[in-house]
Design a protein around this motif. Structure first.
Motif, PDB file in Angstrom:
ATOM      1  N   ILE A  74      16.216  -2.846   2.315  1.00  0.00           N
ATOM      2  CA  ILE A  74      15.602  -1.641   2.872  1.00  0.00           C
ATOM      3  C   ILE A  74      14.077  -1.761   2.808  1.00  0.00           C
ATOM      4  N   ILE A  75      13.561  -2.294   1.711  1.00  0.00           N
ATOM      5  CA  ILE A  75      12.111  -2.503   1.612  1.00  0.00           C
ATOM      6  C   ILE A  75      11.836  -3.968   1.249  1.00  0.00           C
ATOM      7  N   SER A  76      10.565  -4.362   1.341  1.00  0.00           N
ATOM      8  CA  SER A  76      10.194  -5.739   1.025  1.00  0.00           C
ATOM      9  C   SER A  76       9.598  -5.796  -0.388  1.00  0.00           C
ATOM     10  N   PRO A  77       9.619  -6.971  -1.018  1.00  0.00           N
ATOM     11  CA  PRO A  77       8.982  -7.111  -2.326  1.00  0.00           C
ATOM     12  C   PRO A  77       7.507  -6.711  -2.275  1.00  0.00           C
ATOM     13  N   ALA A  78       6.838  -7.011  -1.146  1.00  0.00           N
ATOM     14  CA  ALA A  78       5.407  -6.688  -1.032  1.00  0.00           C
ATOM     15  C   ALA A  78       5.179  -5.181  -1.075  1.00  0.00           C
ATOM     16  N   LEU A  79       6.111  -4.402  -0.500  1.00  0.00           N
ATOM     17  CA  LEU A  79       5.944  -2.952  -0.550  1.00  0.00           C
ATOM     18  C   LEU A  79       6.173  -2.454  -1.981  1.00  0.00           C
ATOM     19  N   ALA A  80       7.173  -3.013  -2.646  1.00  0.00           N
ATOM     20  CA  ALA A  80       7.486  -2.596  -4.015  1.00  0.00           C
ATOM     21  C   ALA A  80       6.281  -2.802  -4.935  1.00  0.00           C
ATOM     22  N   SER A  81       5.456  -3.814  -4.618  1.00  0.00           N
ATOM     23  CA  SER A  81       4.304  -4.090  -5.480  1.00  0.00           C
ATOM     24  C   SER A  81       3.148  -3.114  -5.228  1.00  0.00           C
ATOM     25  N   LYS A  82       3.214  -2.341  -4.136  1.00  0.00           N
ATOM     26  CA  LYS A  82       2.154  -1.357  -3.862  1.00  0.00           C
ATOM     27  C   LYS A  82       2.481  -0.041  -4.567  1.00  0.00           C
ATOM     28  N   LYS A  83       2.401  -0.048  -5.904  1.00  0.00           N
ATOM     29  CA  LYS A  83       2.960   1.093  -6.625  1.00  0.00           C
ATOM     30  C   LYS A  83       2.138   2.374  -6.496  1.00  0.00           C
ATOM     31  N   ASP A  84       0.853   2.273  -6.211  1.00  0.00           N
ATOM     32  CA  ASP A  84       0.065   3.499  -6.059  1.00  0.00           C
ATOM     33  C   ASP A  84      -0.079   3.955  -4.614  1.00  0.00           C
ATOM     34  N   THR A  85       0.028   3.008  -3.675  1.00  0.00           N
ATOM     35  CA  THR A  85      -0.315   3.342  -2.292  1.00  0.00           C
ATOM     36  C   THR A  85       0.850   3.237  -1.299  1.00  0.00           C
ATOM     37  N   GLY A  86       1.953   2.603  -1.695  1.00  0.00           N
ATOM     38  CA  GLY A  86       3.044   2.333  -0.757  1.00  0.00           C
ATOM     39  C   GLY A  86       4.014   3.495  -0.620  1.00  0.00           C
ATOM     40  N   ALA A  87       4.690   3.545   0.519  1.00  0.00           N
ATOM     41  CA  ALA A  87       5.722   4.556   0.760  1.00  0.00           C
ATOM     42  C   ALA A  87       6.609   4.046   1.877  1.00  0.00           C
ATOM     43  N   PHE A  88       7.768   4.676   2.076  1.00  0.00           N
ATOM     44  CA  PHE A  88       8.571   4.307   3.242  1.00  0.00           C
ATOM     45  C   PHE A  88       9.372   5.486   3.752  1.00  0.00           C
ATOM     46  N   LEU A  89       9.642   5.439   5.073  1.00  0.00           N
ATOM     47  CA  LEU A  89      10.465   6.452   5.727  1.00  0.00           C
ATOM     48  C   LEU A  89      11.792   5.792   6.073  1.00  0.00           C
ATOM     49  N   LEU A  90      12.891   6.461   5.715  1.00  0.00           N
ATOM     50  CA  LEU A  90      14.204   5.866   5.979  1.00  0.00           C
ATOM     51  C   LEU A  90      15.024   6.806   6.850  1.00  0.00           C
ATOM     52  N   SER A  91      15.617   6.248   7.929  1.00  0.00           N
ATOM     53  CA  SER A  91      16.451   7.074   8.812  1.00  0.00           C
ATOM     54  C   SER A  91      17.764   7.386   8.102  1.00  0.00           C
ATOM     55  N   PRO A  92      18.427   8.500   8.481  1.00  0.00           N
ATOM     56  CA  PRO A  92      19.657   8.901   7.790  1.00  0.00           C
ATOM     57  C   PRO A  92      20.733   7.802   7.811  1.00  0.00           C
ATOM     58  N   ASP A  93      20.821   7.030   8.907  1.00  0.00           N
ATOM     59  CA  ASP A  93      21.841   5.972   8.944  1.00  0.00           C
ATOM     60  C   ASP A  93      21.343   4.676   8.298  1.00  0.00           C
ATOM     61  N   ARG A  94      20.161   4.707   7.727  1.00  0.00           N
ATOM     62  CA  ARG A  94      19.544   3.577   7.021  1.00  0.00           C
ATOM     63  C   ARG A  94      19.310   2.359   7.924  1.00  0.00           C
ATOM     64  N   ARG A  95      19.349   2.546   9.237  1.00  0.00           N
ATOM     65  CA  ARG A  95      19.113   1.402  10.137  1.00  0.00           C
ATOM     66  C   ARG A  95      17.625   1.196  10.392  1.00  0.00           C
ATOM     67  N   VAL A  96      16.840   2.264  10.271  1.00  0.00           N
ATOM     68  CA  VAL A  96      15.403   2.136  10.492  1.00  0.00           C
ATOM     69  C   VAL A  96      14.663   2.454   9.203  1.00  0.00           C
ATOM     70  N   SER A  97      13.818   1.526   8.796  1.00  0.00           N
ATOM     71  CA  SER A  97      12.977   1.777   7.638  1.00  0.00           C
ATOM     72  C   SER A  97      11.537   1.512   8.059  1.00  0.00           C
ATOM     73  N   ILE A  98      10.670   2.502   7.826  1.00  0.00           N
ATOM     74  CA  ILE A  98       9.266   2.345   8.209  1.00  0.00           C
ATOM     75  C   ILE A  98       8.457   2.221   6.924  1.00  0.00           C
ATOM     76  N   MET A  99       8.022   1.009   6.639  1.00  0.00           N
ATOM     77  CA  MET A  99       7.256   0.790   5.416  1.00  0.00           C
ATOM     78  C   MET A  99       5.794   1.105   5.689  1.00  0.00           C
ATOM     79  N   ILE A 100       5.181   1.873   4.790  1.00  0.00           N
ATOM     80  CA  ILE A 100       3.789   2.277   4.993  1.00  0.00           C
ATOM     81  C   ILE A 100       2.912   1.674   3.904  1.00  0.00           C
ATOM     82  N   ASN A 101       1.769   1.113   4.340  1.00  0.00           N
ATOM     83  CA  ASN A 101       0.802   0.474   3.438  1.00  0.00           C
ATOM     84  C   ASN A 101       1.373  -0.706   2.679  1.00  0.00           C
TER      85      ASN A 101
END
Lengths: 165, 333
Positions: free
Chosen positions: B74-101
């Motif tokens: 659902i998310i990438s390791p690089a997003l997980a490492s952005k602990k202060d600035t990262g976020a993600f939007l997940l669609s209800p069917d979990r098919r679309v994930s929008i990783m931010i920052n």
């Protein structure tokens, strides 16, 4: 085999150094190997290769010092070391030097894919015309003249729209 | 008769689009204030069209939860490492994930079952259009979509397909094949496990070049390469079925025996045995697991997913016991 550094744990990291033709081997346990990060530092990520390429491409050549990016303040040297831009405006600041490097890594230096509706605007029209022209050329080569005539009309219509805009 | 289904070989397809906003520094370079503002802009842009997307901040997640989201792709390791600035939007069917920052302001990721890159692209393209209506994208008329790393510039698109190649793997052909494929400008890596080492004979193939080629051409190229690999895997399965049936039947049933009886099991061993069982099921040799989603089980038994199911951090020993328990329960159900 026991670790040649601490002599306590089983050695499971084996490193061969060849320096000036002289070969040495060391056998380390995971803990000692971790302490010696340089050994394990075999990072061949795309970014690292890219940054190495940037350095090579320009070694030996003299360029005027590039101005820092006006938006984020990143200098060309910083970009060269990290291989990452500071913001989208860096592209304009470094463009002249950037194009050959991008071409060497991507194989191309011109985008032909999707164009955003708002940011694209008139440019999208130009790209559409270019795409149709390529199709027209291919159609003529294949001697599909009916299709070619259709494409020619489409191109004329788009060019007229471009002229009106 | 041999029962070979393409879907057994191609597990999932994924499209990832990298986009950036014109008026912000890239995430590597931005303040927390700016990061918050980017998250707000993107999340507002999406919720105008679809209120179903759920926004999650990295700072609100435990390490286990983050790693579990990585294991389920659902998310990438690089997003997980952005602990202060990262976020993600997940669609209800979990098919679309929008990783931010992550590395870029926006990484739109769409997932589909089997070989479905076209559908994934169509969906990703739509989400991209929706976001673009409300924000200013960084776009250059020569270089296309501007990304933080020049290796993503142009289309910003990475199309990848996850393949299960057990027959090619056990006959030692996979390295040679994948090396050949990598000469065609695509990247190959193991899905679980580090570097190119693959666990459970799962591999991921993706495009290397992002500039100068249209999205459709890139997808077409990956599809063609994948079709060839599928053919090779099928031929090898066919060959094994005809020439090594007894050995295979024995291997598959041994794997089943261990999986349904073991009381503790490492991820490495479990992935190897489940991969064999999946192959056995697709070749019609292990009817007792017919209709079971073995791939899903391979995902569940990843270290952090087990801890997530259990709701707390487990030691390696506890995890190995829990893993064996989950496998027994699912296979014998």
């Amino acid at each position: 085999m026991l670790c040649s550094e601490c002599g306590k744990n089983e050695a499971n990291v084996h490193v061969t150094h060849i320096i000036n033709g002289k070969k040495t081997e060391s056998h380390l346990c995971e803990e000692c190997a971790k302490k010696n990060q340089a050994i394990l530092n075999t990072n061949f990520s795309m970014e690292n290769l890219f940054s190495a390429m940037l350095n090579n491409t320009f070694s030996g050549k003299t360029y005027l010092p590039a101005k820092a990016c006006s938006f984020c303040g990143m200098t060309y040297d910083t970009f060269r070391n990290t291989g990452k831009f500071g913001c989208s405006h860096c592209i304009d600041s470094f463009k002249g030097r950037l194009t050959p490097v991008i071409k060497s890594i991507q194989g191309y230096d011109r985008h032909t894919g999707k164009i955003p509706k708002r940011a694209g605007g008139a440019f999208k029209l130009q790209m559409d015309i270019q795409r149709l022209k390529n199709e027209l050329k291919a159609a003529i080569e294949r001697e599909e003249y009916e299709l070619a005539a259709e494409l020619r009309d489409k191109i004329h219509a788009l060019e007229k729209r471009k002229g009106d805009a | 008769m041999l029962n070979l289904d393409n879907n057994g070989i191609v597990i999932t397809s994924r499209i990832r689009l990298a986009r950036n906003l014109k008026n912000y520094k890239f995430p590597t370079n931005m303040t927390q204030e700016e990061a918050r503002s980017v998250i707000e802009e993107i999340s507002n842009a999406v919720s105008k069209y679809d209120r179903g997307y759920k926004l999650t901040y990295m700072k609100d997640l435990t390490d286990i939860k983050k790693n579990s989201l990585i294991e389920t792709h659902i998310i990438s390791p690089a997003l997980a490492s952005k602990k202060d600035t990262g976020a993600f939007l997940l669609s209800p069917d979990r098919r679309v994930s929008i990783m931010i920052n992550e590395e870029d302001h926006i990484r739109i990721q769409t997932l589909g079952d089997g070989l479905s890159l076209e559908e994934c692209w169509k969906l990703g393209n739509e989400v991209d259009d929706i976001i673009e209506e409300s924000v200013d994208y960084a776009f250059d008329k020569d270089l296309g979509y501007i990304t933080c790393c020049p290796t993503n510039i142009g289309t910003g698109m990475r199309a990848s397909v996850m393949l299960h190649l057990p027959a090619l793997s056990i006959t030692n052909q996979v390295d040679k094949l994948l090396y050949g494929v990598s000469q065609l400008g695509v990247a190959v890596r193991g899905v679980y496990g580090e570097g190119t080492k693959s666990m459970g004979h799962l591999y991921q193939i993706s495009n290397q070049v992002t500039l100068g080629v249209t999205e459709e051409t890139l997808i077409d190229k990956i599809n063609q390469i994948v079709m060839q690999i599928i053919e090779k895997e099928k031929t090898t399965r066919d060959h094994l079925y005809k020439n090594n049936y007894d050995e295979l039947e024995d291997d598959f049933h041994r794997a089943y025996g261990l999986l349904t009886n073991a009381r503790k099991m490492s991820a490495d061993e479990a992935m190897r045995l489940l991969s064999l069982l999946k192959l056995g099921s697709e070749m019609g040799i292990t009817p007792m697991v017919k209709g079971k989603n073995i791939y899903q089980l391979m995902v569940w038994i990843q270290p952090n997913n087990i801890s997530t199911i259990e709701g707390r951090e487990l030691s390696v020993k506890e995890r190995d016991k829990k893993r064996a328990e989950i496998i027994r329960r699912e296979l014998l159900r």
